[in-house]
Design a protein around this motif. Structure first.
Motif, PDB file in Angstrom:
ATOM      1  N   GLY A  39     -16.102  20.821   4.659  1.00 51.15           N
ATOM      2  CA  GLY A  39     -17.338  20.981   5.181  1.00 51.15           C
ATOM      3  C   GLY A  39     -17.026  23.159   4.774  1.00 51.15           C
ATOM      4  O   GLY A  39     -17.288  23.129   2.982  1.00 51.15           O
ATOM      5  N   ASP A  40     -17.177  23.760   5.236  1.00 50.15           N
ATOM      6  CA  ASP A  40     -17.234  25.252   4.957  1.00 50.15           C
ATOM      7  C   ASP A  40     -16.025  25.823   4.779  1.00 50.15           C
ATOM      8  O   ASP A  40     -15.411  27.454   4.347  1.00 50.15           O
ATOM      9  N   SER A  41     -14.781  24.853   5.473  1.00 48.99           N
ATOM     10  CA  SER A  41     -13.730  25.358   4.727  1.00 48.99           C
ATOM     11  C   SER A  41     -12.780  26.013   3.584  1.00 48.99           C
ATOM     12  O   SER A  41     -11.986  26.587   2.835  1.00 48.99           O
ATOM     13  N   ILE A  42     -13.608  25.506   2.552  1.00 51.14           N
ATOM     14  CA  ILE A  42     -13.230  25.550   0.939  1.00 51.14           C
ATOM     15  C   ILE A  42     -14.721  26.930   0.685  1.00 51.14           C
ATOM     16  O   ILE A  42     -15.426  26.571   0.596  1.00 51.14           O
ATOM     17  N   PRO A  43     -13.955  28.061   0.563  1.00 50.64           N
ATOM     18  CA  PRO A  43     -15.303  28.789  -0.259  1.00 50.64           C
ATOM     19  C   PRO A  43     -15.559  28.757  -1.762  1.00 50.64           C
ATOM     20  O   PRO A  43     -14.854  28.171  -2.031  1.00 50.64           O
ATOM     21  N   LYS A  44     -16.792  28.543  -1.298  1.00 49.39           N
ATOM     22  CA  LYS A  44     -18.276  28.594  -2.117  1.00 49.39           C
ATOM     23  C   LYS A  44     -17.876  29.362  -3.558  1.00 49.39           C
ATOM     24  O   LYS A  44     -17.234  27.978  -4.838  1.00 49.39           O
ATOM     25  N   PRO A  45     -17.321  30.059  -3.960  1.00 52.59           N
ATOM     26  CA  PRO A  45     -16.918  30.397  -5.199  1.00 52.59           C
ATOM     27  C   PRO A  45     -15.913  29.545  -5.942  1.00 52.59           C
ATOM     28  O   PRO A  45     -15.356  29.457  -6.724  1.00 52.59           O
ATOM     29  N   ARG A  46     -14.583  29.286  -4.900  1.00 50.87           N
ATOM     30  CA  ARG A  46     -13.180  28.481  -5.081  1.00 50.87           C
ATOM     31  C   ARG A  46     -13.671  27.469  -5.383  1.00 50.87           C
ATOM     32  O   ARG A  46     -13.364  26.725  -6.594  1.00 50.87           O
ATOM     33  N   LEU A  47     -14.444  27.042  -5.011  1.00 50.86           N
ATOM     34  CA  LEU A  47     -15.011  24.936  -5.172  1.00 50.86           C
ATOM     35  C   LEU A  47     -15.897  25.542  -6.579  1.00 50.86           C
ATOM     36  O   LEU A  47     -15.893  24.281  -7.289  1.00 50.86           O
ATOM     37  N   ALA A  48     -16.845  26.570  -6.921  1.00 48.37           N
ATOM     38  CA  ALA A  48     -17.909  26.747  -7.798  1.00 48.37           C
ATOM     39  C   ALA A  48     -17.201  26.744  -9.257  1.00 48.37           C
ATOM     40  O   ALA A  48     -17.064  25.650 -10.148  1.00 48.37           O
ATOM     41  N   ALA A  49     -15.945  27.540  -9.011  1.00 51.92           N
ATOM     42  CA  ALA A  49     -14.971  27.321 -10.346  1.00 51.92           C
ATOM     43  C   ALA A  49     -13.642  26.193 -10.580  1.00 51.92           C
ATOM     44  O   ALA A  49     -14.026  25.917 -11.990  1.00 51.92           O
ATOM     45  N   ALA A  50     -13.682  25.743  -8.890  1.00 53.81           N
ATOM     46  CA  ALA A  50     -13.050  24.770  -9.624  1.00 53.81           C
ATOM     47  C   ALA A  50     -13.358  22.773 -10.458  1.00 53.81           C
ATOM     48  O   ALA A  50     -12.978  22.425 -11.515  1.00 53.81           O
ATOM     49  N   SER A  51     -14.641  23.124  -9.725  1.00 52.04           N
ATOM     50  CA  SER A  51     -16.035  21.738 -10.358  1.00 52.04           C
ATOM     51  C   SER A  51     -16.842  22.332 -11.959  1.00 52.04           C
ATOM     52  O   SER A  51     -17.111  21.618 -12.312  1.00 52.04           O
ATOM     53  N   GLY A  52     -16.965  23.496 -11.376  1.00 53.12           N
ATOM     54  CA  GLY A  52     -17.828  24.301 -12.574  1.00 53.12           C
ATOM     55  C   GLY A  52     -19.806  23.834 -12.306  1.00 53.12           C
ATOM     56  O   GLY A  52     -20.816  23.804 -12.835  1.00 53.12           O
TER      57      GLY A  52
END
Length: 286
Positions: A152-165
């Motif tokens: 869900g929302d527990s992973i910060p959006k910028p963190r997931l965006a940086a990890a996945s591209g």
């Protein structure tokens, strides 16, 4: 979050497909030679480095924890399956040369991460997004969608965006789609291309026969040649822009992924994709 570089043996390492972000056709079996031009070449390059006495980067392992936070004793591979396969292949070659003598145990350089499952998945995703044999856009978007669905929302959006591209805007769309699925008490397929269009029915793709494919290739190639001959240019940027204009940015990405990997999946266009805005966002069409 991580230890210094240590060494492990084959029997200490566990494989878990939860942490393999690649599509099934591109997953490496440690006991088999990978299929495909890029996959096989990548493994051979790693074996050559080892054969010449070189060192490979440490693999990344997760010190697995259960739902209560206790360690399970498993060291799960987050990144480095091809490196492990290279070590195993080279060891098998050496053992065969020993003609029945006791094999020498192989130690593999590794970094062990004592983190939560969510952090372990982020490490796996980020590592595989930027390595020599990177994830395709489809694999990265599916991995990000899977993590949004589970955490869900527990992973910060910028963190997931940086990890996945994957863009923050697309991750926001994933969060909204997760809420829609949960509100409808429905379960996603975890194929982002399909789940993005839910609840619209997505027809299963039926690939053409070899004969049909040959006819399509001939017809398309003829059309391409006629168009290029009547609008000749040596400017590759112009050609690339024209292709993107015709296909749309999403199909262009899938085409590039197809060409730089082993080409195991067919690329196809759908009516919606042909009508979409070619300069649209990542959500358009898929």
């Amino acid at each position: 979050m991580q230890s210094n570089v240590t060494t492990v043996t084959f029997d200490q390492i566990a494989l878990d497909d939860t942490f393999s972000m690649r599509e099934q056709r591109r997953k490496v079996d440690l006991n088999k030679q990978p299929k495909g031009r890029v996959s096989g070449t990548h493994l051979q390059h790693l074996r050559t480095v080892l054969k010449n006495g070189g060192l490979l980067d440490p693999v990344k392992l997760w010190q697995e924890v259960d739902g209560q936070g206790g360690t399970t004793g498993r060291l799960v591979v987050l990144d480095g399956r091809y490196r492990i396969a290279a070590y195993r292949a080279e060891q098998a070659t050496k053992d065969r040369k020993k003609l029945g003598k006791k094999p020498t145990p192989v130690t593999i350089p590794a970094r062990i991460y004592a983190v939560t499952k969510a952090e372990a998945l982020l490490i796996a995703l980020q590592s595989n997004s930027k390595e020599t044999l990177p994830l395709t856009y489809s694999e990265r978007s599916n991995a990000a969608w899977r993590m949004v669905w589970e955490f869900g929302d527990s992973i910060p959006k910028p963190r997931l965006a940086a990890a996945s591209g994957i863009s923050p805007r697309t991750i926001l769309t994933m969060r909204r789609q997760r809420k829609a699925f949960r509100d409808a008490n429905d379960t996603p397929s975890l194929d982002w291309r399909k789940d993005l269009r839910w609840p619209k029915e997505v027809k299963e793709y039926c690939p053409p026969t070899d004969e049909q494919k040959a006819e399509m290739v001939t017809a398309l190639a003829k059309g391409f040649r006629q168009t290029l001959n009547s609008n000749f240019t040596k400017d590759l940027a112009t050609l690339a822009d024209a292709l993107e204009e015709a296909l749309g940015i999403q199909q262009m990405r899938y085409l590039i992924d197809y060409l730089r990997t082993d080409g195991g999946d067919e690329i196809f266009l759908e009516e919606d994709d042909l009508k979409m805005d070619p300069r649209g966002s990542e959500e358009a069409g898929f």
